[in-house]
Structure formats: C-alpha cells, structure tokens
Motif scaffolding. Structure first.
Motif, short mmCIF file in Angstrom:
data_model
loop_
_atom_site.label_atom_id
_atom_site.label_comp_id
_atom_site.label_asym_id
_atom_site.label_seq_id
_atom_site.Cartn_x
_atom_site.Cartn_y
_atom_site.Cartn_z
N LYS A 58 -26.03 -26.43 -34.51
CA LYS A 58 -25.13 -26.13 -35.35
C LYS A 58 -24.94 -24.23 -35.87
CE LYS A 58 -23.34 -30.43 -36.42
NZ LYS A 58 -22.32 -31.51 -37.89
N VAL A 59 -26.57 -24.57 -36.13
CA VAL A 59 -26.45 -23.03 -36.94
C VAL A 59 -26.65 -21.92 -35.24
CG1 VAL A 59 -28.80 -20.95 -37.58
CG2 VAL A 59 -27.28 -23.72 -39.30
N LEU A 60 -27.66 -22.04 -34.63
CA LEU A 60 -27.67 -21.18 -33.21
C LEU A 60 -26.53 -21.58 -32.08
CD1 LEU A 60 -31.31 -22.16 -31.97
CD2 LEU A 60 -30.56 -20.62 -32.76
N GLY A 61 -25.16 -22.65 -32.17
CA GLY A 61 -24.41 -23.27 -31.51
C GLY A 61 -24.60 -23.31 -29.97
N LYS A 62 -26.08 -23.68 -30.29
CA LYS A 62 -26.48 -24.08 -28.56
C LYS A 62 -27.48 -24.37 -28.41
CE LYS A 62 -28.22 -20.69 -26.07
NZ LYS A 62 -28.88 -19.10 -25.26
N ASP A 63 -27.87 -25.29 -26.81
CA ASP A 63 -29.16 -25.49 -26.93
C ASP A 63 -30.15 -24.19 -26.09
OD1 ASP A 63 -29.22 -28.67 -27.59
OD2 ASP A 63 -27.82 -28.62 -25.66
N ILE A 64 -31.23 -24.56 -26.87
CA ILE A 64 -32.59 -23.57 -26.53
C ILE A 64 -33.40 -24.23 -25.10
CG2 ILE A 64 -31.78 -21.95 -27.98
CD1 ILE A 64 -34.87 -23.28 -28.67
N THR A 65 -33.37 -23.13 -24.03
CA THR A 65 -34.65 -23.64 -23.14
C THR A 65 -35.78 -23.33 -23.59
OG1 THR A 65 -34.14 -21.63 -21.68
CG2 THR A 65 -32.96 -23.28 -21.45
N GLY A 66 -36.11 -22.35 -24.65
CA GLY A 66 -37.66 -21.68 -24.67
C GLY A 66 -37.64 -20.08 -26.36
N TRP A 67 -38.82 -19.97 -26.19
CA TRP A 67 -38.86 -18.74 -26.83
C TRP A 67 -38.08 -17.71 -26.98
CZ3 TRP A 67 -40.75 -19.24 -30.89
CH2 TRP A 67 -42.05 -20.33 -31.26
N ASN A 68 -37.41 -17.43 -25.41
CA ASN A 68 -37.15 -15.79 -25.29
C ASN A 68 -35.65 -16.16 -24.99
OD1 ASN A 68 -39.20 -13.94 -24.42
ND2 ASN A 68 -39.01 -14.65 -21.91
N ASP A 69 -35.13 -17.00 -25.08
CA ASP A 69 -33.71 -18.13 -25.42
C ASP A 69 -33.72 -17.84 -26.97
OD1 ASP A 69 -30.86 -17.86 -24.83
OD2 ASP A 69 -31.60 -20.62 -24.13
N LEU A 70 -34.18 -18.29 -27.28
CA LEU A 70 -34.91 -18.77 -28.76
C LEU A 70 -34.22 -17.48 -29.41
CD1 LEU A 70 -35.04 -19.52 -31.76
CD2 LEU A 70 -36.78 -19.72 -31.64
N LEU A 71 -34.94 -15.77 -29.40
CA LEU A 71 -35.50 -14.75 -29.90
C LEU A 71 -34.52 -14.19 -29.35
CD1 LEU A 71 -39.28 -14.27 -28.75
CD2 LEU A 71 -37.96 -14.91 -31.52
N ALA A 72 -33.17 -14.14 -28.57
CA ALA A 72 -32.60 -13.08 -27.99
C ALA A 72 -31.09 -14.00 -28.95
CB ALA A 72 -31.99 -13.31 -26.52
#
Length: 357
Positions: A150-164
């Motif tokens: 909910k905070v991110l508003g999405k599922d993530i795939t890894g570190w680069n996706d998370l950091l961006a």
C-alpha cells in the motif's frame, strides 16, 4: 542475523502447527522412553519449533535443555571460551567450515543412517563435510526484500525497482545491520561474487550502498514491524518475513531480487566436547524424519534439504516460490564462505559504509 531466527507465530502458523501436532502426539504414544539422560541444544533464538523438542523427548525419554545465541560469532566464542555442556549447535555452513578447521566438531557418520536418504545432496554445502559425515543439513532460506504494497502502491521486482520507486515517492527503506549481507547488496548490484576478496570490488560495492543511504532510514534487524506499520516502505529481510506476508497478503510482499540475492543454510553439528554424544546422534537421526521436519517448517517458514518433508508442509509453504524457489531463481542465489584473513577488508568496507554521510 537475529531477526531471521526470531519468527513470531501468526494465525497461519498456529493453524499449521495445530494440523501437524497430531504427528507429535502420535510419536508421544508410540515412542517408549528408550533412552535416558539429557541433550543440551545450543541454537539461534527461536530457530526451532518447541513442538519438535517435545516430540523428541516423548519418543526417547531424553530431556532437552535449550540455550540460545544471536550470531555465529557469539556461538563460536562461547564454545572456544570453554563453556561446557553443549551437545549440538547450528552453525551456518561457513562457520561449520571454520569450526572444522579448529577441530571442534564430532564425526557422527549421520550419512550412514537410513533416514539420510531423505537429504537432497545439493545441500551438503560445507566444504569441510562434502559427504555429510559430520553434520546434518537443518534449514535454509533467502535474504530478500519485504515491502508494504500500500505504501509503495505496487509490487516490486528487486533492488533497482525498489530504489527508483522510493526515490520518486520520497519514501524510506531499511537495511540489515549485517556487514556481509549489506556489502553483498552492493556486490550483487555490480555483478560481483559475494565472497570476493578483490579490494576494487569492495570499493565499488561500498560506493553503491553509500549512494543508497539517503533513502535508508535504519540499519537494523527489527524493521519488519516498521514495514507492517507503514513507517518504512520496504526492508532488507530474511525469508522468515513470509510469516508477516502470510498473515497480511493484501498489505505485504516478499521478493527475492531479480538482480540476485544471498541465501543462508544452517546445519546441525555435534561438538567434540559434547557430554551426551549418543543422545546428540539420536537427535540427528530423529531430525531426518520428514514429518518432524515438516512440523518445524510449519512454524519456521524456512526451506529444507529433506525432500519428502517439502510435500508435507501446509499448502501456503509447500507452494511458495519465495520459500521454495524454482531452479532459475536458485541459480541467482549465492551463499557465504569463510573469508579467512580477507574478512579484514570487509570490516574496513563496512566501517566506510556506516560512517559515510
């Protein structure tokens, strides 16, 4: 590495444990008190289902005394420091290799026991024990990212996706307060081996992690509750975070980063100084039983080297690709080895990371 070992029971785990307690009850009725005495277990905090120890006591008549430690280094220091009375310990494989060099481990020939056929040979990872003559593979898992959907508003795939994502939204994350795990993030993001001893690789890794620090709120083992509360968008975490995910699937997720990740494995070893070697061997034999391993996994949410046990766990665990990654993901995982004197390079790199502004 404490948090990996301090999994809290969620509603799912209590249910799963309830489904499997019949196994322990059956063993209690079937197992006569065929042995006497004690077994002194020295393990990571809460890294074993208490029902497993109760089932062992019921089957054998052996009284189990449990003591805990919070790191490989703490365990080794106590064993080397002359602390007596411990029978079995649960070192990570790289620490098992160190203990073997120090001649601290008893040869058990557990690989000759009938139940050893249940062990996947791929998990005989200790360089000092390639045949399983000393120790029994216990549990393993990955180190990835737990995140608040909910905070991110999405599922993530890894570190680069998370950091961006966190940079774009002005969010914060947490990293483990663990030298090798954090440095490994930097190494993996640069395509390097997590056991490298090349100073240039470590310099590059440090620069990568330091560049992340503006979005890092804390280096801590205790960030999972902060992710659940939404105080952090995500955190570097052990697969034990799947407990939170199972309890809150709409809120939380856990991902093994697409860039690659580390994995850990602990084995059950008998100390040379064990005062109860026969009872210690009995425990290793006991822990080859698939139903006992499944009972443990239901509460721990770790992976196992015991192949039949994998099909006996609750469906959420047996079918979880995070707990039981497919082969293509397994190929992206790296496991730590003993660095020898090169650990000093890592110490200096860690200091550089922690002190950088």
């Amino acid at each position: 590495m404490t948090t990996r070992k301090t999994n809290r029971l969620s509603a799912l785990q209590r249910l799963a444990r309830g489904l499997l307690l019949g196994t322990a009850a059956a063993l209690s009725l079937a197992g006569a008190a065929s042995a006497a005495g004690e077994l002194n277990v020295f393990n990571w905090g809460e890294y074993i289902n208490p029902e497993v120890l109760k089932a062992f006591e019921a089957e054998t008549g052996i009284k189990v005394n449990l003591s805990t430690y919070s790191s490989n280094e703490e365990m080794l220091a106590k064993v080397q420091g002359g602390t007596t009375g411990y029978d079995i310990v649960f070192p990570s494989v790289w620490m098992q290799d160190i203990m073997a060099k120090l001649d601290l481990l008893e040869k058990t020939d557990i690989n000759r026991y009938e139940g050893f056929k249940n062990i996947d040979p791929a998990f005989l990872r200790a360089k000092s024990d390639p045949q399983g003559e000393y120790c029994l593979p216990y549990a393993w898992g990955t180190v990835g990212i737990v995140y608040n959907k909910k905070v991110l508003g999405k599922d993530i795939t890894g570190w680069n996706d998370l950091l961006a994502t966190v940079k774009e939204k002005g969010l914060k994350i947490g990293l483990l307060d663990d030298m090798r795990e954090v440095i490994s993030v930097g190494l993996i993001l640069n395509g390097k081996d997590v056991n490298t001893t090349d100073p240039n690789d470590l310099t590059q890794a440090a620069e990568t992690v330091i560049a992340m620090k503006p979005v890092v709120s804390a280096f801590s083992y205790d960030t999972r509750p902060m992710v659940m509360a939404g105080e952090l968008a995500a955190a570097h975490a052990f697969v034990g975070a799947m407990i939170d995910v199972f309890a809150n699937p709409d809120l939380e997720g856990y991902v093994i980063p697409e860039e690659g990740a580390t994995m850990y494995q602990e084995d059950i070893c008998v100390l040379k100084t064990s005062p109860n070697k026969d009872n210690a061997r009995k425990f290793l034999e006991f822990y080859t039983k698939p139903e006992i391993v499944a009972l443990n996994i239901a509460q721990q949410t770790n992976g196992t080297a015991n192949v039949p046990a994998r099909t006996m766990t609750p469906p959420q665990i047996a079918e979880s690709k995070e707990i039981n990654p497919p082969e293509d993901v397994m190929k992206r995982l790296q496991i730590f080895s003993d660095l020898g004197q090169a650990v000093r390079l890592y110490d200096r790199t860690w200091t550089k990371i922690k002190t950088a502004e």
